[in-house]
Structure formats: C-alpha cells, structure tokens
Design a protein around this motif. Structure first.
Motif, short mmCIF file in Angstrom:
data_model
loop_
_atom_site.label_atom_id
_atom_site.label_comp_id
_atom_site.label_asym_id
_atom_site.label_seq_id
_atom_site.Cartn_x
_atom_site.Cartn_y
_atom_site.Cartn_z
N TRP A 101 -5.03 0.37 -23.71
CA TRP A 101 -5.71 1.46 -24.44
C TRP A 101 -4.69 2.47 -24.95
O TRP A 101 -4.78 2.94 -26.08
CB TRP A 101 -6.72 2.18 -23.55
CG TRP A 101 -7.71 1.36 -22.78
CD1 TRP A 101 -8.17 1.61 -21.52
CD2 TRP A 101 -8.41 0.16 -23.21
NE1 TRP A 101 -9.07 0.66 -21.12
CE2 TRP A 101 -9.24 -0.24 -22.13
CE3 TRP A 101 -8.40 -0.60 -24.36
CZ2 TRP A 101 -10.06 -1.36 -22.19
CZ3 TRP A 101 -9.20 -1.74 -24.43
CH2 TRP A 101 -10.02 -2.10 -23.37
N LEU A 102 -3.73 2.82 -24.11
CA LEU A 102 -2.70 3.80 -24.49
C LEU A 102 -1.87 3.26 -25.64
O LEU A 102 -1.56 4.00 -26.60
CB LEU A 102 -1.81 4.11 -23.28
CG LEU A 102 -0.72 5.16 -23.49
CD1 LEU A 102 -1.33 6.53 -23.82
CD2 LEU A 102 0.17 5.28 -22.25
N THR A 162 -5.89 7.39 -19.61
CA THR A 162 -6.90 7.17 -18.59
C THR A 162 -6.31 7.44 -17.21
O THR A 162 -5.10 7.44 -17.02
CB THR A 162 -7.43 5.73 -18.62
OG1 THR A 162 -6.32 4.82 -18.50
CG2 THR A 162 -8.16 5.43 -19.91
N ASP A 163 -7.20 7.66 -16.25
CA ASP A 163 -6.81 7.86 -14.86
C ASP A 163 -6.57 6.48 -14.24
O ASP A 163 -7.50 5.68 -14.12
CB ASP A 163 -7.94 8.60 -14.13
CG ASP A 163 -7.58 8.95 -12.70
OD1 ASP A 163 -7.11 8.06 -11.96
OD2 ASP A 163 -7.83 10.10 -12.30
N ARG A 164 -5.32 6.19 -13.84
CA ARG A 164 -4.98 4.86 -13.35
C ARG A 164 -5.74 4.51 -12.08
O ARG A 164 -6.16 3.36 -11.89
CB ARG A 164 -3.47 4.75 -13.10
CG ARG A 164 -2.63 4.80 -14.37
CD ARG A 164 -2.96 3.65 -15.31
NE ARG A 164 -2.21 3.73 -16.54
CZ ARG A 164 -1.03 3.14 -16.73
NH1 ARG A 164 -0.48 2.43 -15.78
NH2 ARG A 164 -0.40 3.26 -17.89
N ALA A 165 -5.91 5.49 -11.17
CA ALA A 165 -6.63 5.21 -9.93
C ALA A 165 -8.08 4.81 -10.22
O ALA A 165 -8.62 3.90 -9.58
CB ALA A 165 -6.60 6.43 -9.02
N LYS A 166 -8.69 5.48 -11.19
CA LYS A 166 -10.07 5.14 -11.56
C LYS A 166 -10.12 3.80 -12.28
O LYS A 166 -11.08 3.04 -12.12
CB LYS A 166 -10.68 6.25 -12.42
CG LYS A 166 -10.89 7.56 -11.68
CD LYS A 166 -11.44 8.64 -12.60
CE LYS A 166 -11.63 9.95 -11.86
NZ LYS A 166 -12.11 11.04 -12.75
N ALA A 167 -9.08 3.50 -13.06
CA ALA A 167 -9.02 2.21 -13.74
C ALA A 167 -8.92 1.07 -12.73
O ALA A 167 -9.54 0.01 -12.90
CB ALA A 167 -7.82 2.17 -14.68
N ILE A 168 -8.17 1.30 -11.66
CA ILE A 168 -8.05 0.30 -10.60
C ILE A 168 -9.40 0.11 -9.91
O ILE A 168 -9.82 -1.02 -9.62
CB ILE A 168 -6.96 0.71 -9.59
CG1 ILE A 168 -5.58 0.58 -10.24
CG2 ILE A 168 -7.04 -0.14 -8.32
CD1 ILE A 168 -4.45 1.18 -9.43
#
Length: 260
Positions: free
Chosen positions: A149-150, A157-163
C-alpha cells in the motif's frame, strides 16, 4: 488470475478489482506465498525434504539469479508438487520491478520460518507459540500488504494492526480446519485450549483488524481489506453457531453488500 481463482476463494475477488500495477504486485505476492504454503502443507512430501526445499527456496529467492535458482531447485519435485508451487519463478517475475525485492524478501522469510515449523513438527504449546505460527503463515502477509500500500500510493498503516489482520484470518482457518488438521496429526490449538479459547483468540485479532480497516483512507487498500475481513467475521460467527464453511451464495451476498 486463473491460478489465483483456483487457489483462493477469499482473495480472488478483492485482488481482481485492483488497478493493473497493484494487481500485479499483490497477485505476485499472494501466489509466491501460496507456492511456499503448499510445500509446507504437502501430505506426501517427507518432512526432511520439505525442510531442505524450504530452506533452499529461502536462499534462491534472495539470489541474484532468482528465477534460474528457484526453477533449478523445484525441478526434481515436478511430479510431486502442485502447479502453483512449480510456477513460483513465474509468479515472482510478475511483480513490478520497483517492489519486487520486497516481495522476494518476504517470500524468502516465510519459506525459512515455515521450514522451522516443519522441523519443530508444528508443536504449539502456548499462546506465544500460536502467535509466532500465525505470524509466520499470515501475519507476515498483512505486513507485506502494508508495504505494498505504501509503495503504490503512499498509504501508511499500523504494522501491528496489519499483522493482526493476517493473524485473524489465519485463526479462522485454524478453527475451520480443526478436524482435517487433527486427521493428519497436526494440532494448532495451544495445550489446554478448547474451541471457545480459539474463538476468543480469533475474535480478539479480528477486533484489531477492524481497527486496522477503520484507520485506512478511501482507496485500494481499504477496498481490498474489507472483503476478506467481513468474510472472516461471517465465518467465525457461523463456526460459533455450529457451522463450518460459508456457502457461495453467502459469500456473494457479503461481497455485493460491501462493494457490488
């Protein structure tokens, strides 16, 4: 797209709706990782060969001559592995050059971690073990999507939420496939966990995935993520009620409700 449709009912629709450049990157990433996943899950391939092949693919995906190295490594398994795995070099070359190294790096990382899980006989004793496993096979996919996306339009995006997004989808699969996994001698439930414990784990991660979606601006990332997340919620609710798998009509109803 034909191979994608054959290997993923969940992701085919949202991927097919992406613009060409992003569609190529996400399709490449999905099929590369699916190729690796099919090796880890292969029922006839001995664990020793899985480990050797998966570690080999880790190195091959990072090699300067990636297509040739990967093809050479897979060739002896032509009569054993499914087409999606044998065509890994093709899926890799589909990726736009400006983001290809990122996709190759994550594919290599997944291959290495899956080799480690095969070596460990998929032993999951604690919730931390479960977190590590669901990261290796799906949370990492959410992390890669964040990079895509970036790269595509600058969406942060928040990587922890993406995980958690990827982890929640995988937890749904663990719930849905518990019987089949048990029949092949694999149990992804931590020691002492029952059905309700895994449901709580799944819903906790899907709740964070909801937060991930809520943070996204209108655009391809949001459009893409909505569909698998809503399907995951619907499947979780169905499993909690005693069911197992959404019907095709139920899937289409959810998809149409989200985006037509």
């Amino acid at each position: 797209m034909t191979m994608l449709q054959q290997t993923s009912r969940t992701f085919y629709i949202p991927i097919s709706r992406l613009t060409t450049k992003l569609k190529e990157a996400v399709t490449s990433a999905y099929l590369c990782m699916r190729a690796i996943d099919e090796i880890e899950d292969h029922e006839q391939l001995p664990d020793e060969q899985k480990v050797e092949l998966l570690y080999g693919l880790h190195d091959a995906m990072l090699a300067p001559n990636m297509p040739e190295a990967t093809k050479q490594l897979l060739e002896p398994y032509r009569e054993v592995l499914p087409a999606v795995s044998m065509q890994l070099p093709e899926w890799a070359l589909l990726c736009p050059k400006s983001i290809a190294d990122t996709v190759y790096r994550y594919t290599a990382k997944m291959s290495k971690e899956m080799a480690e899980w095969v070596e460990a006989k998929w032993q999951i004793r604690t919730e931390d073990d479960l977190d590590r496993y669901t990261y290796s096979v799906a949370g990492m996919v959410g992390e890669l999507l964040s990079e895509l996306w970036l790269w595509y339009d600058g969406t942060k995006t928040d990587r922890a939420k993406a995980i958690a997004f990827g982890r929640g989808l995988q937890a749904v699969n663990i719930l849905r496939n518990q019987k089949e996994d048990s029949e092949r001698g694999v149990n992804f439930f931590p020691e002492g966990w029952g059905h309700k414990d895994m449901l709580r784990y799944t819903r906790r991660n899907l709740k964070v995935a909801d937060e991930y979606i809520a943070d996204l601006k209108e655009g391809p990332a949001l459009s893409f993520c909505k569909i698998p997340l809503q399907l995951a919620h619907a499947t979780t609710n169905l499993i909690a009620a005693g069911g197992n798998k959404l019907t095709r009509d139920a899937v289409l109803k959810i998809v149409n409700k989200i985006g037509g």
